[in-house]
Design an enzyme around this catalytic site. Structure first.
Site: not given
Ligand code: ADP
Length: 192
Positions: A13, A88, A127, A133, A144
């Site tokens: 996204k 969400r 990632r 992160r 998640r």
């Protein structure tokens, strides 16, 4: 053009939203980015959100709506927007409808990027290495994805039932996926 981008964490996204922003010349509003900016600034809101985000849970609907209201009060959103990371859950979907109605706006399409879970886990592991992160640890990623299945899947059904959903295959090169999105939102237009 007013777009809502839906898809699991790691579905692409953010990357596609950045491209769409250039192409459509409208702001990219990422609620994850807005929250990370608050965390980085050490604001009261950021302090509240930090642990919740690191766990991979959802920050409270009230905080999100306040942040979004604020963002939509800026003039640049009149030209349109690409909303990434919101809504969400069903309460957020209803809050968004209400907020846009107050502003006299309606979005043009909710675009869902689909990527299977195995690939998502691979992408997020990559990632985690590249960006470090705080919420890309294996436990947080797993959590998640569960939160996404439980809370965000109903949002997709909601938009489908309202005839607002466009599903786009999120597997392929960045260019391929981008082209698919453009074709889905601007049928018949030349992709330049
Ligand atoms: P990803 O989709 O890859 O998990 P995001 O940057 O969209 O990443 O979001 C990161 C985190 O920020 C989420 O796990 C959640 O804790 C918080 N967050 C972002 N958007 C929302 C939202 N709409 N409602 C609640 N929490 C949110």
């Amino acid at each position: 053009m007013r777009l809502v981008l839906l898809g699991a964490p790691g579905s692409g996204k953010g990357t596609q939203a950045a491209r769409l922003k250039e192409h459509l010349q409208v702001p990219h509003i990422s609620t994850g980015d807005l929250l990370r900016a608050e965390v980085a600034a050490g604001s009261p809101l950021g302090l509240q959100a930090k642990q919740v985000m690191a766990r991979g849970d959802l920050v409270s609907d009230d905080i999100l709506l306040g942040m979004l209201r604020d963002r939509f009060s800026r003039d640049d959103t009149r030209a349109g927007f690409i909303l990434d990371g919101y809504p969400r859950n069903l309460a957020q979907a209803a809050a968004l409808d209400k907020l846009l109605a107050e502003l006299g706006q309606a979005f043009d399409a909710a675009v869902q990027l689909t990527v299977d879970n195995e690939q998502i886990i691979e992408r997020l592991a990559g990632r985690a290495k590249a960006e470090g992160r705080a919420d890309d640890t294996p436990e947080s990623v797993r959590h998640r994805l569960n939160v996404y299945d439980q809370q965000t899947a109903p949002v997709i059904d909601f938009y489908r039932q309202h005839g607002q959903l466009t599903v786009v295959d999120g597997v392929g090169s960045l260019d391929e996926v981008f082209t698919r999105i453009l074709e889905a939102i601007q049928p018949g237009h030349e992709v330049g």
